[in-house]
Design a protein around this motif. Structure first.
Motif, PDB file in Angstrom:
ATOM      1  N   GLU A  71      14.894  15.607  55.227  1.00 14.68           N
ATOM      2  CA  GLU A  71      15.772  14.452  55.401  1.00 14.68           C
ATOM      3  C   GLU A  71      16.510  14.071  54.112  1.00 14.68           C
ATOM      4  O   GLU A  71      16.691  12.896  53.801  1.00 14.68           O
ATOM      5  N   ILE A  77      15.128   5.975  59.297  1.00 10.07           N
ATOM      6  CA  ILE A  77      14.561   4.631  59.216  1.00 10.07           C
ATOM      7  C   ILE A  77      13.948   4.245  60.555  1.00 10.07           C
ATOM      8  O   ILE A  77      13.060   3.409  60.624  1.00 10.07           O
ATOM      9  N   MET A 132       5.013   6.026  61.222  1.00 12.69           N
ATOM     10  CA  MET A 132       4.371   7.228  60.676  1.00 12.69           C
ATOM     11  C   MET A 132       2.861   7.084  60.556  1.00 12.69           C
ATOM     12  O   MET A 132       2.125   8.064  60.646  1.00 12.69           O
ATOM     13  N   VAL A 142      12.812  11.337  61.296  1.00 10.35           N
ATOM     14  CA  VAL A 142      12.178  10.027  61.160  1.00 10.35           C
ATOM     15  C   VAL A 142      13.198   8.979  60.716  1.00 10.35           C
ATOM     16  O   VAL A 142      13.321   7.913  61.324  1.00 10.35           O
ATOM     17  N   ARG A 191      10.248   5.421  60.723  1.00 11.80           N
ATOM     18  CA  ARG A 191       9.575   5.342  59.430  1.00 11.80           C
ATOM     19  C   ARG A 191       8.270   4.548  59.496  1.00 11.80           C
ATOM     20  O   ARG A 191       7.220   4.990  59.029  1.00 11.80           O
ATOM     21  N   ASP A 192       8.335   3.382  60.113  1.00  5.58           N
ATOM     22  CA  ASP A 192       7.162   2.511  60.076  1.00  5.58           C
ATOM     23  C   ASP A 192       6.130   2.852  61.150  1.00  5.58           C
ATOM     24  O   ASP A 192       5.098   2.201  61.244  1.00  5.58           O
ATOM     25  N   LYS A 196      13.718   6.236  53.338  1.00  8.20           N
ATOM     26  CA  LYS A 196      13.572   6.912  54.621  1.00  8.20           C
ATOM     27  C   LYS A 196      12.184   7.558  54.745  1.00  8.20           C
ATOM     28  O   LYS A 196      11.447   7.648  53.782  1.00  8.20           O
ATOM     29  N   VAL A 197      11.896   8.023  55.938  1.00  8.89           N
ATOM     30  CA  VAL A 197      10.733   8.847  56.280  1.00  8.89           C
ATOM     31  C   VAL A 197       9.386   8.128  56.128  1.00  8.89           C
ATOM     32  O   VAL A 197       8.581   8.090  57.054  1.00  8.89           O
ATOM     33  N   GLN A 221      15.636  14.249  51.100  1.00 10.02           N
ATOM     34  CA  GLN A 221      14.814  13.573  50.094  1.00 10.02           C
ATOM     35  C   GLN A 221      14.404  14.479  48.944  1.00 10.02           C
ATOM     36  O   GLN A 221      13.841  14.015  47.957  1.00 10.02           O
ATOM     37  N   SER A 238       5.639   3.657  50.421  1.00 11.59           N
ATOM     38  CA  SER A 238       6.441   4.236  49.335  1.00 11.59           C
ATOM     39  C   SER A 238       6.809   3.204  48.267  1.00 11.59           C
ATOM     40  O   SER A 238       7.413   3.549  47.250  1.00 11.59           O
TER      41      SER A 238
END
Lengths: 372, 479
Positions: free
Chosen positions: B210, B429, B435, B427, B432-433, B464-465, B212, B471
Motif C-alpha cells: 500500500e 484507511i 486489523m 486495507v 485499518r482499525d 494507512k494499513v 508504505q 502505529s
C-alpha cells in the motif's frame, strides 16, 4: 532439539543461547553450518483439508510424501511440483513440507501455475526471539496487511522457524502428453520452447536436455480431448523445428524436476535468467553439462569442482545459486548470488527485526553484500 | 474514519517545502495552488477527503528520487498515488502530506514476447498494458474492474486481483521485477525478466504494501498468450447453499474456470431492473466461464452442466456465441451500476473459505435486517472473495456511520469463519482499525517492523494499513 508442539518450539528458541541449525527432513542440506540442530519432525500432521475449497493446512514437519498421499486420495496435488533434492544432492531422509516452503521449492510446472510461494496462503512461524507469529490465512485472496507469508517462502529458515502452512492445492489433470524432439541445439530448442509457451495451448512443462541426444520436451495436461487437440496444434505450430513425437508417459518430467541428469560428481549451479538469455549464458560456462527448464529461464549447470560460475557468467539479468558443492567451495564462492547494496541493506534490516540475535541458520543466506 | 492530527509545523512551512521542490524539479511538476490540489483530495473512497499540502507529478524515476529525498530531509509525509481509484482510501491525503502521483509515467519500456514479459512505467493503466501486447496475441492477466482507469502502480501497491484471478492469480503472481525509489531517494532494482528474484522475497513484501515501503516507478510483468476463446454458462438456483455446493463440486471436478461469479437475489433484481439482462428471478445465480478452443469449451461445459444438473437448477443457459456470452455477462457487469441507481453504497471485499458461503450469506441477510440497510451480494465465488454492497443514503445524518458499523460486522464475520478482511481492495484507511480482529498485536508489530526497515521515519503513507493506535508511537517518534 525436537519440539512436539509450536509452544515448545517457541520456548526452545527463546531459551536458545547459541546458533540453531533448522532441520526438516535433512534432504535439502544446502550447507548450513554450525549450530545445534533443531528438528521440526515432531510438528507433524494435516490439520485441515477441504478438497472442495482446494485448501490444505499442514504442520511443517509433515513428510511431503504423506501430504501427497492424502491429496492423491482426493485426486489432488501440489501443482507447483516440488523438486526432490535427494538424487541431486545425494542425501537421504524424507522431505518435509517445512523444508519445501523454506526453500521455495518448485518444479517444471512453475512456468504454468506458479512457484511454491504462489500456492502459500498462510504461515505460522516462530521468530528468532521465540515469538509465535502468523500471517495470511487459508483463503485464496488476501491482501490484509503485508505479505510475510511469501517472505517466509525462500527465507531458508533465517527469519523464523515455520510451524504450520496453508497451501492451495489443485486437481490432478486426467491426461498428460509430452511432445519430444531430439537434435536441436540450445538456441533452437529455447526458440521452440518460446514459441510453444507463446501459444494458447497451455504448456505445463518446457525443458531441454543439452547433453546426449539433445532432448527437447513440452508437456500438455488437462482433459483427454483437449490435450489431444492441443498436442496436434502444437506439432503443427512447431513443425519447422522437426517431427515431434507424442509420448503418453509423463514420468520423464520427474527426471527434469529432480535434475537427475546431473547427479553424481561435480558442482551444480542453478541459474535464473531471462529465458532467451539461457543459451548465451550456458555458453559462457564453457564445458558445463546443461539442463534447461522453464522454457530456458532456469538453467542447471554441472561444472568441475570449484568453478566460479558467477565469474564465468559475468554481468547478466538474473542470479546464480551454488546448489551442490563441498563446504569449502560454498564458503569461498557463496551459495547465493551477491545482492546490490540497497537490497543487501534491506535484507540485513529484515534479519535484524526477525532474528535480532542472529541465531537462525546464521550465515546460510549471508553475506550477500558487495556486488552490484 | 479518524485521521491523525496534521503536523502544524509542516503546514506552516508549506512555502519553504514547495520552494525546495519547485527548485529541484522541472516546471509544471509541483502543484501547490489550493484550487488545483483539491483535485487530489480523495480517491475511490470518496466519503473521505482532505486536500494535500502539495502534489508532485514527476516524469522520471530520477525526479521521483529527487522529490522523495527532499521530503525525507524535510520530514514531510508522502502519499503515493496511482490513478486514485482505490476503494479503501489507499491514496487518501492528509493536510500535511505531499501527494506523489505517478500518472505521467506511462511509457512501455520493453516488450519481449519470446520471454513473455513487458516492462512499463507504473503510471500506465492496467488495460493499456494489455493494449501494448494484444496485437501479438498476449495479455496481462490481473483485471480489476477499474482496469480502464487504474494504474499498475496502484495494482502493485494493493496487490489487485480481478474476475479472472481464479485461473491466473493476482498481481503478486504476475509481477517479476520493480524499480523502486525508497523514501530517502535511493533507487533500487528488485527482480527482473526472470521467474524468481534472488534472495529474500522482497517483491512479495512490496506488492500489497500500500505504498508504505517505497514508490515503484517501473515494473516487469508477466504476459500470457490469449486463449483461443472463452464462453460462460449461467446457472440459477433456489438456494445459496445449493449454489455454494455447486461451486465446490465444479472446483473439485478438475475444471479450472477462469471465473465463477455469484449474484444473490437482491442483486439479481436490482440488475434486472437496471440492465434487463434476462436473468431468472432466483435466489442465487452463477456465471462460470471457461476458456479454450470451441471443442475444449464444450468438453468443460459438459462436465459443468452435469454437475449443475445434479443440484437441480432453476435455470441453465450455456453460451454458444459471442452475443449470448455478452448477454450473460451484461447483468454481472452492470451490477455495481445497478446497485448505485438504488442509492449510495459501500463495497466490501472480505474473503472466506468457499465452504462457508451459505452460512455467511445467511448471516449477512440477518445483519441487513438488524441494521435496516439493504445488501446485495455479487462476488468472485471461486475464490471466496465476497463483495457485499451495502446501500445507504449519504445525505441522511448517521447513515454513513450505520453503514460502516454494519460493514465492520460483516468483515468480522469473514474473519470468524476463517477468512480475511480484504481479498483485493486493500486495507487503506477503510479497514485499518479492524486489523486487530485478524491479527494479534505481535503479528501487527512484526509487519510494522518491516516498514521500519524500508522507511524508518514512517513518512510513506503513514496513516494507512495499521490501526492508528498501534502505529502512533512510530509516527510520533518520526516527527
Amino acid at each position: 532439539m525436537r519440539p512436539e508442539t509450536e509452544a515448545e518450539l517457541a520456548h526452545m528458541i527463546a531459551d536458545a543461547t547459541g546458533p540453531l541449525r533448522i532441520v526438516g527432513g535433512g534432504t535439502r542440506s544446502f550447507g548450513a553450518g554450525a549450530g545445534e540442530a533443531l528438528s521440526t519432525a515432531g510438528l507433524s500432521g494435516v490439520t485441515l483439508y477441504e478438497p472442495g475449497a482446494l485448501t490444505l493446512v499442514v504442520r511443517a514437519g509433515t513428510p511431503l510424501a504423506e501430504v501427497e498421499d492424502v491429496l492423491a486420495a482426493e485426486g489432488q496435488r501440489l501443482a507447483f511440483e516440488p523438486m526432490d533434492h535427494r538424487s541431486l544432492l545425494g542425501t537421504s531422509g524424507a522431505p518435509t513440507i517445512g523444508g519445501m516452503v523454506a526453500a521455495n521449492v518448485s518444479g517444471p510446472r512453475r512456468i504454468a501455475v506458479g512457484a511454491c510461494r504462489d500456492f502459500l496462503l498462510g504461515v505460522r512461524f516462530v521468530d528468532g526471539m521465540g515469538r509465535v507469529l502468523k500471517n495470511g490465512g487459508r483463503v485464496m485472496k488476501n491482501v490484509t496487511g503485508y505479505d510475510l507469508t511469501r517472505l517466509m517462502a525462500g527465507s531458508y529458515g533465517t527469519l523464523g522457524v515455520i510451524s504450520e502452512v496453508s497451501l492451495k492445492v489443485l486437481p490432478i489433470p486426467r491426461a498428460c502428453l509430452t511432445l519430444a524432439l531430439d537434435g536441436l541445439d540450445d538456441a533452437r530448442a529455447v526458440a521452440a520452447l518460446s514459441r510453444a509457451l507463446g501459444s494458447p495451448y497451455e504448456v505445463s512443462g518446457a525443458a531441454h536436455l543439452a547433453a546426449g541426444h539433445k532432448h527437447t520436451m513440452i508437456r500438455l495436461e488437462g482433459f483427454d480431448a483437449s490435450v489431444a487437440y492441443r498436442a496436434e496444434q502444437m506439432r503443427a505450430l512447431l513443425a519447422e523445428f522437426g517431427d515431434w513425437q507424442l509420448e503418453e508417459d509423463c514420468t520423464v518430467w520427474q527426471e527434469i524436476r529432480d535434475v537427475t541428469a546431473l547427479q553424481g560428481g561435480g558442482d551444480v549451479w542453478r541459474v535464473s535468467a531471462r529465458p532467451t538469455d539461457g543459451p548465451m549464458l550456458a555458453a559462457r560456462a564453457t564445458g558445463a553439462d546443461v539442463v534447461y527448464d522453464w522454457g530456458g529461464g532456469l538453467i542447471w549447470l554441472r561444472v568441475p569442482v570449484g568453478t566460479d560460475v558467477r565469474a564465468a557468467l559475468g554481468d547478466f539479468a538474473g542470479h546464480a545459486t551454488l546448489v551442490r558443492a563441498a563446504p569449502e567451495v560454498k564458503a569461498r564462492l557463496g551459495m547465493f548470488h551477491p545482492a546490490t547494496p540497497p537490497v543487501a541493506a534491506i535484507e540485513a534490516g529484515l534479519r535484524a527485526r526477525f532474528d535480532p540475535r542472529g541465531i537462525l541458520n546464521p550465515g546460510l543466506m549471508t553475506p550477500r553484500e558487495g556486488a552490484a | 474514519m479518524e485521521m491523525p492530527v496534521p503536523d502544524a509545523a509542516i503546514i506552516s512551512g508549506k512555502d519553504r517545502i514547495v520552494a525546495r521542490l519547485v527548485a529541484a524539479l522541472p516546471p509544471g511538476t509541483v502543484i501547490s495552488d489550493p484550487a488545483e490540489t483539491l483535485a487530489y483530495e480523495c480517491d475511490g473512497l470518496a466519503a473521505y477527503s482532505c486536500a494535500p499540502l502539495a502534489v508532485i507529478l514527476p516524469r522520471t524515476t530520477a525526479e521521483v528520487s529527487a522529490a522523495l529525498k527532499i521530503c525525507h530531509e524535510m520530514s514531510v509525509p508522502v502519499v503515493p498515488r496511482g490513478a486514485g481509484t482505490s476503494l479503501a482510501g489507499g491514496a487518501t491525503p492528509t493536510a500535511d502530506c505531499v501527494i506523489l502521483g505517478i500518472a505521467r509515467m506511462t511509457e512501455v519500456l520493453e516488450v519481449d514476447l519470446d520471454s513473455r514479459i513487458i516492462r512499463v512505467e507504473t503510471g500506465r493503466t492496467n488495460l493499456a498494458v494489455t493494449g501494448a501486447v494484444e496485437e501479438h496475441g498476449f495479455f496481462y492477466a490481473p483485471d480489476p474492474s477499474s482496469q480502464l482507469a487504474c494504474a499498475i502502480a496502484g495494482n502493485i501497491a494493493m496487490n489487485s486481483g480481478g474476475a479472472h484471478c481464479l485461473k491466473y492469480g493476482v498481481t503478486t503472481n504476475n509481477l517479476l521485477g520493480v524499480t523502486m525509489v525508497m523514501m530517502d531517494g535511493t533507487v533500487t532494482e528488485i527482480g527482473g525478466a526472470y521467474l524468481d528474484a534472488g534472495g529474500l522475497d522482497l517483491l512479495a513484501l512490496i506488492c500489497g504494501s500500500e505504498g508504505q515501503l517505497g514508490v515503484v516507478t517501473e515494473a516487469t510483468l508477466r504476459i500470457l498468450p490469449k486463449p483461443e476463446g472463452a464462453r460462460p454458462v449461467l446457472i440459477g438456483y433456489d438456494s445459496n447453499e445449493v449454489a455454494g455446493a455447486c461451486v465446490s463440486d465444479i472446483i473439485k471436478a478438475g475444471v479450472l474456470p477462469v471465473a465463477i461469479e455469484f449474484m444473490d437475489r437482491p442483486c439479481i433484481r436490482a440488475t434486472e431492473a437496471f440492465a434487463n439482462a434476462g436473468y431468472p428471478d432466483c435466489e442465487a445465480l452463477l456465471i462460470v466461464e471457461v476458456e479454450g478452443s470451441p471443442a475444449e469449451i464444450d468438453e468443460q461445459f459438459a462436465i459443468i452442466l452435469e454437475i449443475a444438473r445434479r443440484h437441480d437448477p432453476v435455470e441453465l443457459r450455456q453460451s454458444a456465441s459471442p452475443e449470448e456470452s455478452a448477454r450473460i455477462w451484461l447483468g454481472r457487469k452492470s451490477a455495481f451500476g445497478a446497485m448505485g441507481q438504488m442509492g449510495d453504497y459501500m463495497c466490501l471485499d472480505g474473503t472466506i473459505p468457499v465452504s462457508q458461503l451459505p452460512f455467511v450469506l445467511r448471516r449477512i441477510g440477518e445483519l441487513s435486517d438488524e441494521f435496516g440497510l439493504k445488501v446485495g451480494n455479487v462476488f468472485h465465488a471461486g475464490d471466496g472473495n465476497m463483495h457485499p454492497l451495502i446501500l445507504y443514503d449519504a445525505n441522511a445524518p448517521g447513515q454513513l456511520e450505520l453503514c460502516e458499523a454494519m460493514g465492520a460486522e460483516i468483515l468480522k464475520l469473514c474473519v470468524e469463519v476463517g477468512g480475511c478482511l480484504t481479498g483485493e481492495h486493500g486495507v487503506g484507511i477503510e479497514k485499518r482499525d479492524l486489523m486487530t480482529y485478524q491479527y494479534a498485536p505481535e503479528d501487527l508489530e512484526i509487519q510494522m517492523a518491516v516498514k521500519d526497515v524500508f522507511d524508518p521515519g514512517w513518512l510513506l503513507n503513514p496513516a494507512k494499513v495499521f490501526p492508528l493506535g498501534a502505529s502512533a508511537a512510530r509516527r510520533v517518534a518520526a516527527e
